[in-house]
Design an enzyme around this catalytic site. Structure first.
Site, PDB file in Angstrom:
ATOM      1  N   LYS A 107      -7.121   5.924   7.864  1.00  0.00           N
ATOM      2  CA  LYS A 107      -7.505   6.845   6.792  1.00  0.00           C
ATOM      3  C   LYS A 107      -7.888   8.178   7.425  1.00  0.00           C
ATOM      4  O   LYS A 107      -8.898   8.279   8.113  1.00  0.00           O
ATOM      5  CB  LYS A 107      -8.666   6.274   5.969  1.00  0.00           C
ATOM      6  CG  LYS A 107      -8.273   5.019   5.192  1.00  0.00           C
ATOM      7  CD  LYS A 107      -9.324   4.638   4.194  1.00  0.00           C
ATOM      8  CE  LYS A 107      -8.892   3.442   3.353  1.00  0.00           C
ATOM      9  NZ  LYS A 107      -9.894   3.068   2.354  1.00  0.00           N
ATOM     10  N   SER A 113     -12.428  -2.873  -3.401  1.00  0.00           N
ATOM     11  CA  SER A 113     -12.969  -2.392  -2.130  1.00  0.00           C
ATOM     12  C   SER A 113     -14.431  -2.009  -2.303  1.00  0.00           C
ATOM     13  O   SER A 113     -14.775  -1.274  -3.237  1.00  0.00           O
ATOM     14  CB  SER A 113     -12.193  -1.164  -1.644  1.00  0.00           C
ATOM     15  OG  SER A 113     -10.874  -1.490  -1.283  1.00  0.00           O
ATOM     16  N   ARG A 126       0.841  -1.199   0.000  1.00  0.00           N
ATOM     17  CA  ARG A 126       0.000   0.000   0.000  1.00  0.00           C
ATOM     18  C   ARG A 126       0.877   1.250   0.000  1.00  0.00           C
ATOM     19  O   ARG A 126       1.029   1.898  -1.004  1.00  0.00           O
ATOM     20  CB  ARG A 126      -0.927  -0.014   1.210  1.00  0.00           C
ATOM     21  CG  ARG A 126      -1.880   1.198   1.296  1.00  0.00           C
ATOM     22  CD  ARG A 126      -2.826   1.037   2.471  1.00  0.00           C
ATOM     23  NE  ARG A 126      -3.813   2.089   2.548  1.00  0.00           N
ATOM     24  CZ  ARG A 126      -3.737   3.131   3.370  1.00  0.00           C
ATOM     25  NH1 ARG A 126      -2.684   3.281   4.162  1.00  0.00           N
ATOM     26  NH2 ARG A 126      -4.691   4.037   3.402  1.00  0.00           N
TER      27      ARG A 126
END
Length: 215
Positions: free
Chosen positions: A136, A107, A38
């Site tokens: 996030k 997602s 990521r």
């Protein structure tokens, strides 16, 4: 066939100052099933160079390597696949670029989106955020946490594997598995752990415990 029990999503900023390679090696020692590169906020060149190293580590261990968002980096490092969000390339385009053997994940947070992703050819779904999470910064965690009931509805709506993500740790992974998820995806539960290998094993045990309750 891929196992999905424990799916590590890397993020150096949540790794207590440790190198991502160190975290991934420890997770592999702990029996992690999938690793996703990521590294949000890192330049593409650095992500590529890290991806080359992670590809070597995961290939030797027989663990699939997935790249978040970037189909080009997935191609460049010869990853096993890519994971896509709402703002990324469509599943069908990623499939055309990476080929039929690639793993393409998507997602989703809603049942209809899950069905659409399955129809488009996604191999698995990352569903969440199940619980509030600090990974996030741009969303209100409480507002966007979908909970176990919606997770269960999504699991029932599709036939492809579902991985629960968002605020998951060893204490609640069993609940996610009991709701029907094939596994859990985590960032800080492994990257921020004092012993990432042990944390990986604890997550795996929790998932297996929850799966036993759902059967």
């Amino acid at each position: 066939m891929t196992d999905w029990d424990v799916y590590l999503v890397t993020q150096a900023s949540l790794s207590e100052g440790r190198d991502t390679r160190e975290i991934v090696r420890a997770a592999v020692d702990g029996g992690v099933d999938v690793v996703q590169l990521r590294e949000k906020g890192v330049p593409a060149r650095e992500r590529y160079e890290l991806g080359v190293d992670l590809r070597e580590i995961t290939r030797e261990a027989g663990v699939p390597l997935i790249v978040n968002d970037r189909v080009d980096i997935a191609q460049a490092v010869q990853a096993d696949g890519v994971h896509l969000g709402d703002e990324d390339l469509p599943v069908t385009v990623a499939r055309e670029l990476l080929g039929e053997d690639a793993i393409v994940g998507r997602s989703v947070s809603f049942v209809e989106d899950a069905r659409e992703a399955e129809r488009a050819g996604a191999d698995y779904l990352g569903v969440g955020a199940i619980y509030a999470t600090g990974s996030k910064d741009d969303i209100d965690d409480e507002e966007y946490a979908i909970g176990l009931d919606r997770l269960e509805s999504i699991v029932e709506a599709v036939e492809i594997p579902v991985v629960g993500i968002g605020g998951v740790d060893a204490d609640n992974a069993s609940e996610v598995a009991a709701a029907g998820a094939d596994g859990v995806a985590v960032i800080s539960a492994i990257t921020g752990a004092g012993d990432p290998a042990a944390a990986t094993r604890e997550l795996s045990e929790s998932v297996r415990s929850g799966r036993g309750r759902s059967e």
